[in-house]
Design a protein around this motif. Structure first.
Motif, short mmCIF file in Angstrom:
data_model
loop_
_atom_site.label_atom_id
_atom_site.label_comp_id
_atom_site.label_asym_id
_atom_site.label_seq_id
_atom_site.Cartn_x
_atom_site.Cartn_y
_atom_site.Cartn_z
N PHE A 4 0.83 -1.20 0.00
CA PHE A 4 0.00 0.00 0.00
C PHE A 4 0.86 1.25 0.00
O PHE A 4 0.48 2.29 -0.52
CB PHE A 4 -0.94 0.00 1.21
CG PHE A 4 -2.05 1.00 1.07
CD1 PHE A 4 -3.15 0.71 0.29
CD2 PHE A 4 -1.96 2.25 1.65
CE1 PHE A 4 -4.16 1.63 0.12
CE2 PHE A 4 -2.98 3.17 1.49
CZ PHE A 4 -4.08 2.85 0.72
N LEU A 7 1.42 1.95 -3.55
CA LEU A 7 0.22 2.52 -4.13
C LEU A 7 0.07 3.99 -3.75
O LEU A 7 -0.27 4.84 -4.56
CB LEU A 7 -1.02 1.74 -3.67
CG LEU A 7 -1.29 0.39 -4.33
CD1 LEU A 7 -2.45 -0.29 -3.62
CD2 LEU A 7 -1.59 0.56 -5.81
N ARG A 8 0.37 4.27 -2.49
CA ARG A 8 0.24 5.64 -2.00
C ARG A 8 1.18 6.57 -2.73
O ARG A 8 0.88 7.72 -2.99
CB ARG A 8 0.50 5.67 -0.49
CG ARG A 8 0.20 7.01 0.16
CD ARG A 8 0.60 7.00 1.62
NE ARG A 8 -0.06 5.91 2.32
CZ ARG A 8 0.43 5.33 3.40
NH1 ARG A 8 1.60 5.72 3.89
NH2 ARG A 8 -0.23 4.37 4.00
N ALA A 31 -4.12 7.24 -1.43
CA ALA A 31 -3.45 6.58 -2.54
C ALA A 31 -4.40 6.62 -3.72
O ALA A 31 -5.60 6.86 -3.57
CB ALA A 31 -3.08 5.15 -2.18
N ARG A 32 -3.83 6.37 -4.90
CA ARG A 32 -4.62 6.43 -6.11
C ARG A 32 -4.27 5.23 -6.98
O ARG A 32 -3.10 4.91 -7.19
CB ARG A 32 -4.35 7.73 -6.86
CG ARG A 32 -5.15 7.90 -8.15
CD ARG A 32 -4.86 9.28 -8.74
NE ARG A 32 -5.45 9.44 -10.05
CZ ARG A 32 -6.73 9.74 -10.26
NH1 ARG A 32 -7.54 9.90 -9.23
NH2 ARG A 32 -7.20 9.87 -11.48
N ILE A 35 -9.38 0.39 -8.31
CA ILE A 35 -9.97 -0.41 -7.24
C ILE A 35 -10.38 -1.75 -7.82
O ILE A 35 -11.34 -1.84 -8.60
CB ILE A 35 -11.17 0.32 -6.60
CG1 ILE A 35 -10.69 1.57 -5.86
CG2 ILE A 35 -11.93 -0.60 -5.65
CD1 ILE A 35 -11.80 2.35 -5.18
N SER A 39 -6.20 -4.87 -5.40
CA SER A 39 -5.86 -3.68 -4.62
C SER A 39 -6.61 -3.66 -3.29
O SER A 39 -6.10 -3.14 -2.29
CB SER A 39 -6.15 -2.41 -5.42
OG SER A 39 -7.53 -2.31 -5.74
N LEU A 43 -5.08 -3.40 0.44
CA LEU A 43 -5.60 -2.44 1.40
C LEU A 43 -5.95 -3.12 2.72
O LEU A 43 -5.64 -2.60 3.80
CB LEU A 43 -6.84 -1.75 0.81
CG LEU A 43 -7.47 -0.63 1.63
CD1 LEU A 43 -6.49 0.51 1.85
CD2 LEU A 43 -8.72 -0.12 0.93
N ASP A 50 -6.16 3.65 6.02
CA ASP A 50 -5.85 4.15 4.69
C ASP A 50 -7.09 4.29 3.82
O ASP A 50 -8.13 3.70 4.10
CB ASP A 50 -4.87 3.20 3.99
CG ASP A 50 -3.51 3.18 4.67
OD1 ASP A 50 -3.00 4.26 5.01
OD2 ASP A 50 -2.96 2.07 4.85
N LEU A 52 -8.00 4.36 -0.54
CA LEU A 52 -7.56 4.25 -1.92
C LEU A 52 -8.61 4.88 -2.82
O LEU A 52 -9.77 4.46 -2.81
CB LEU A 52 -7.36 2.77 -2.30
CG LEU A 52 -7.13 2.47 -3.78
CD1 LEU A 52 -5.80 3.07 -4.25
CD2 LEU A 52 -7.14 0.95 -4.02
#
Length: 269
Positions: A4, A7-8, A31-32, A35, A39, A43, A50, A52
């Motif tokens: 993650f 990802l962030r 994060a982007r 989904i 992912s 998460l 967090d 996403l």
């Protein structure tokens, strides 16, 4: 598999103009990315609180709490940049909400937002219609508000025997003229007096609802009262109507538009 933290690192602030800065809403991490099931698994495995954000649908996100639960959310503004950011929870990860079903719901909600409808307000109204404005529940409250034993008994019996079996729990704001006609068509034609009584009870119930602001207009608006009970009509039907004649209803019913005090016959004290 990406962590993650990786990802962030892909997130660029400002990519989603519909999303307010997470500092405003108290989210420590953002994060982007897409989904997906993969992912979401990343998460869930994260140890942080967090969120996403999806890279294809603005405002669609998956949020993880410290307990490890993940919820799908939609973040939006009702208006321009000066309006307050709102967040609507679509549902928790797990049946029926998966990345694909939550994405489809986010797309539907995003259209509502674009049309000026707040998804949260729409959901509250839906729940109210399903419970408070369900016809069977609403009819019970109408009967409780009636004054006068004769009128109260007439309203309770008419609704219980003839109206509730047809309308059931259908939301009051969704009732239309064809629903009322379905009630009337179900009643035996020889019960002329009873038909008029039930018609009058329903008309007063809907006028009561309009007066309370629960509906904008009555679905019976413009409908004509069934023919009056006359000796000639009774003879033509070759039978006696069930229930009190309509003039009895008029003497025991409350004034037009409400469920209040009964109307007194002229000249009475």
């Amino acid at each position: 598999m990406l962590s993650f933290l990786q990802l962030r690192g892909n997130f660029r602030h400002g990519d989603c103009p519909v999303i307010a800065g997470n500092a405003v809403l108290g989210d420590p991490f953002m994060a982007r990315g897409k989904i997906t099931k993969r992912s979401i698994d990343v998460l869930i495995a994260s140890s942080e609180n967090d969120i996403l954000w999806d890279d294809s649908i603005r405002g669609f996100g998956a949020k993880r709490t410290k307990s490890g639960a993940v919820s799908y959310v939609l973040q939006f503004r009702m208006g321009g940049r000066e309006s307050k950011t709102r967040r609507y929870t679509i549902g928790s990860h797990g049946s029926p909400w998966s990345p694909s079903t939550a994405r489809a719901e986010a797309e539907r909600l995003f259209i509502l937002v674009a049309q000026g409808t707040d998804p949260g307000e729409a959901e509250r109204q839906r729940r109210r219609e399903a419970v408070d404005l369900a016809f069977d529940n609403y009819a019970d409250r109408f009967v409780d508000s009636c004054v006068g034993k004769g009128w109260k008994r007439l309203a309770e019996q008419g609704l219980r025997l003839h109206v509730k079996p047809v309308l059931g729990s259908k939301p009051l704001p969704r009732l239309v003229r064809s629903d009322i006609i379905a009630v009337m068509d179900r009643m035996p034609r020889e019960q002329i007096g009873n038909i008029r009584n039930v018609f009058a009870v329903m008309r007063r119930l809907f006028r009561w609802a309009v007066g309370r602001g629960d509906i904008d207009r009555s679905p019976m608006e413009g409908m004509e009262t069934p023919p009056a009970v006359t000796p000639r009509l009774m003879a033509a039907q070759k039978g006696r109507p069930v229930g009190p004649p309509f003039d009895v209803l008029q003497r025991s019913a409350p004034p037009e538009g409400g469920a209040g005090d009964p109307v007194r016959p002229a000249g009475s004290r």
